[in-house]
Design an enzyme around this catalytic site. Structure first.
Site, mmCIF file in Angstrom:
data_model
loop_
_atom_site.group_PDB
_atom_site.id
_atom_site.type_symbol
_atom_site.label_atom_id
_atom_site.label_comp_id
_atom_site.label_asym_id
_atom_site.label_seq_id
_atom_site.Cartn_x
_atom_site.Cartn_y
_atom_site.Cartn_z
ATOM 1 N N HIS A 100 1.058 -1.351 0.305
ATOM 2 C CA HIS A 100 0.255 -0.132 0.046
ATOM 3 C C HIS A 100 0.835 1.403 -0.145
ATOM 4 O O HIS A 100 0.858 2.059 -0.792
ATOM 5 C CB HIS A 100 -0.804 0.108 0.880
ATOM 6 C CG HIS A 100 -1.795 1.039 1.496
ATOM 7 N ND1 HIS A 100 -3.308 1.089 1.032
ATOM 8 C CD2 HIS A 100 -1.852 2.263 1.813
ATOM 9 C CE1 HIS A 100 -3.611 2.239 1.607
ATOM 10 N NE2 HIS A 100 -3.064 3.015 1.698
ATOM 11 N N GLU A 101 1.441 1.661 0.961
ATOM 12 C CA GLU A 101 1.921 2.646 0.548
ATOM 13 C C GLU A 101 3.662 2.850 -0.165
ATOM 14 O O GLU A 101 3.881 4.130 -0.913
ATOM 15 C CB GLU A 101 3.329 2.661 2.637
ATOM 16 C CG GLU A 101 2.784 2.640 3.532
ATOM 17 C CD GLU A 101 1.402 3.792 3.939
ATOM 18 O OE1 GLU A 101 1.824 4.617 2.590
ATOM 19 O OE2 GLU A 101 0.887 3.266 4.316
ATOM 20 N N HIS A 127 1.507 4.241 -2.603
ATOM 21 C CA HIS A 127 1.798 5.988 -2.247
ATOM 22 C C HIS A 127 3.440 6.331 -3.175
ATOM 23 O O HIS A 127 3.258 7.769 -3.518
ATOM 24 C CB HIS A 127 1.737 6.457 -0.907
ATOM 25 C CG HIS A 127 0.524 6.523 -1.011
ATOM 26 N ND1 HIS A 127 -0.700 7.142 -1.456
ATOM 27 C CD2 HIS A 127 -0.635 5.352 0.366
ATOM 28 C CE1 HIS A 127 -1.877 6.661 -0.509
ATOM 29 N NE2 HIS A 127 -1.572 6.203 0.386
ATOM 30 N N GLU A 165 -4.738 7.815 -3.057
ATOM 31 C CA GLU A 165 -5.119 6.496 -2.408
ATOM 32 C C GLU A 165 -5.980 5.709 -3.834
ATOM 33 O O GLU A 165 -5.534 4.633 -3.609
ATOM 34 C CB GLU A 165 -6.246 6.686 -1.975
ATOM 35 C CG GLU A 165 -6.530 5.465 -0.571
ATOM 36 C CD GLU A 165 -5.944 5.558 0.556
ATOM 37 O OE1 GLU A 165 -4.600 7.191 -0.082
ATOM 38 O OE2 GLU A 165 -5.768 4.614 0.711
HETATM 39 ZN ZN ZN Z 1 -3.219 5.247 1.787
#
Ligand code: ZN
Length: 502
Positions: free
Chosen positions: A265-266, A269, A295
């Site tokens: 997830h990170e 980003h 997101e």
């Molecule tokens: Zn996030």
């Protein structure tokens, strides 16, 4: 003449950027390595940098330069770096100068008091204690919105801070359609045999977990030469320059999914920030364009790619090799089902891909009702329970796992904080669908552990632009139309229809 003014504007913005990035380094250190004794001084140092940055950015000279450059900016191609800089900085500037600094400092002080009260009230299940603070927060939120007269909906100016240009009524309409389709999907899944995910809950040593997560993140395209990973309680991604974008993760030695998926997830980003054009480096356009688009990238890599059957066809033997006693005899299908288990729950941050959006939409609707004056703070806990009952079929035994669970309303404003999560999910499906139309071979490549075509398409179409284009402009460019839920719903129906034989 105009070149000179533009150079002066850039010089000023470059200093603002330096102050912001220096503040980010202090914030990163605060959450990763700082000893507790550093807390008081660090808070002051960060506040000083924030104040200097704010003063420099809202300087009347910046407003004068923007006025002088407006016509020049409009004469340049809309997408050019200079036209975008003048246009977007003007919007940022106006947003900041319209809020009186006295209101801003009242809100900051109130938010930190309110956060303290929440931190004590939450473990004690004491909503009543937070109530006067939330009432004040609601009042401040309305005052903040009223700094931007002429809005269509009172939430619009608040949403603008994180998802600029997205209107409350448009989001409400899109979310309404999504909810209408998600609630029956969740119900249909709930009628099936629950998935057994016990293979994920065995002892998994930390070092091997971290090594596997970073190996996959690297294969996705997160560049460790321009980043690093540390451990924190709440994982996050943070940027100091395009050449230094860091991520954090956390490890639960009895839950394989926690570290792995928070890392992916990170990394998503981080890849967005690492992919921004170097030409934007010293400007204020050098970050992702909105909460929702940001997101969409973390979710795309974490869920659409990271929880796909195709990817694990390639990576599962490597995962088994890393954890032979835990997974050696667990078939791929069992593992793939385990990482995609759907189960209605009370806690947003622990929710699966399908039910997550219901948690977010409940909060978004309650925010709007509060701001519109249709719901009073005193009635908030009951309104919360009613929506969890109707949408997820659950009733929290207390407010700890109800209205007290998320920090957002207790440490900031009410309005604008939640919609980005679900916009991100919707956009992950929309953008991925476009990438597949451009490159139908992407799923095959993912099945071979290759992510370059997808990553390059994202750099080309989304990452490189930084915040030159708003979310709506970007969606229009990339998809040729407005925000819509169909590709995302088709993705969910396809994936979970297979997994649960719907
Ligand atoms: Zn996030």
């Amino acid at each position: 003449m105009m070149e000179q003014k533009l150079a002066e504007l850039k010089e000023r913005l470059s200093e603002v950027n330096d102050l912001n990035m220096a503040g980010a380094v202090l914030g990163w250190d605060q959450q990763t390595h700082m000893p507790p004794g550093g807390a008081a001084a660090r808070g002051r140092q960060m506040a000083t940098l924030g104040r200097l940055s704010h003063e420099k950015f809202t300087d009347a000279r910046v407003g004068q330069l923007l006025d002088d450059l407006q016509a020049y900016g409009e004469s340049l191609p809309y997408d050019s770096d200079d036209a975008s800089l003048i246009r977007v900085v003007r919007q940022q500037y106006e947003r900041l100068i319209k809020v009186p600094s006295s209101l801003l400092s009242q809100i900051t002080t109130h938010a930190s008091e309110s956060y303290q009260v929440w931190a004590e009230a939450r473990p004690a299940n004491d909503f009543a204690k937070t109530r006067p603070y939330l009432e004040k927060t609601l009042d401040y939120s309305r005052q903040m919105a009223d700094c931007f007269p002429g809005y269509d909906h009172i939430a619009d100016p608040l949403i603008d801070f994180s998802d600029q240009g997205m209107k409350a009524t448009d989001i409400q309409r899109v979310f309404g359609e999504l909810r209408q389709q998600l609630v029956p999907l969740v119900q249909a899944i709930a009628e099936r045999e629950p998935i057994d995910n016990s293979c994920l809950h065995q002892p998994y040593p930390e070092a091997e977990q971290l090594a596997f997560g970073t190996a996959v993140a690297t294969a996705f395209g997160y560049d460790f030469q321009r980043g690093r990973q540390d451990k924190t309680h709440h994982p996050f991604a943070i940027k100091f320059s395009i050449g230094d974008v860091r991520i954090t993760t956390r490890v639960d030695e009895n839950n394989l999914a926690d570290c792995l998926f928070s890392t992916l997830h990170e990394a998503g980003h981080g890849m967005y920030e690492q992919g921004i054009s170097l030409a934007l480096e010293q400007t204020t356009l050098n970050s992702g364009t909105s909460a929702g688009v940001h997101e969409s990238q973390s979710r795309l890599w974490e869920n659409v790619v990271g929880r796909s059957r195709g990817m694990w066809g390639h990576y599962y033997p490597q995962l088994q090799a890393a954890f032979p006693t835990q997974l050696g005899s667990v078939p791929l299908d069992t593992f793939h089902r385990a990482i995609n288990k759907v189960q209605p729950s009370l806690i947003r941050t622990e929710a699966d891909e399908v039910t997550y959006n219901l948690h977010v939409m409940i909060r978004f609707d309650l925010e709007l009702a509060l701001l519109e004056g249709k719901l009073a703070i005193k009635d908030l806990p009951e309104a919360w329970h009613a929506r969890y009952q109707s949408d997820l079929g659950l009733h929290a035994p207390s407010d700890v796992n109800g209205v007290l669970q998320d920090v957002h309303w207790y440490g900031g404003l009410i309005g604008g904080a939640f919609q980005g999560y679900t916009l991100g999910n919707i956009l992950s499906g929309l953008f991925y669908d476009q990438a597949l139309q451009a490159h139908p071979t992407i799923p095959d490549e993912i099945g071979q552990g290759q992510f370059g075509t997808l990553h390059n398409w994202l750099i080309e179409n989304i990452y490189q632009h930084g915040s030159k284009l708003t979310a709506n402009e970007l969606i229009e460019r990339v998809t040729g139309g407005p925000l819509r839920i169909e590709p995302y719903m088709a993705y969910l129906r396809g994936k979970f229809g297979d997994l649960y034989q719907l």
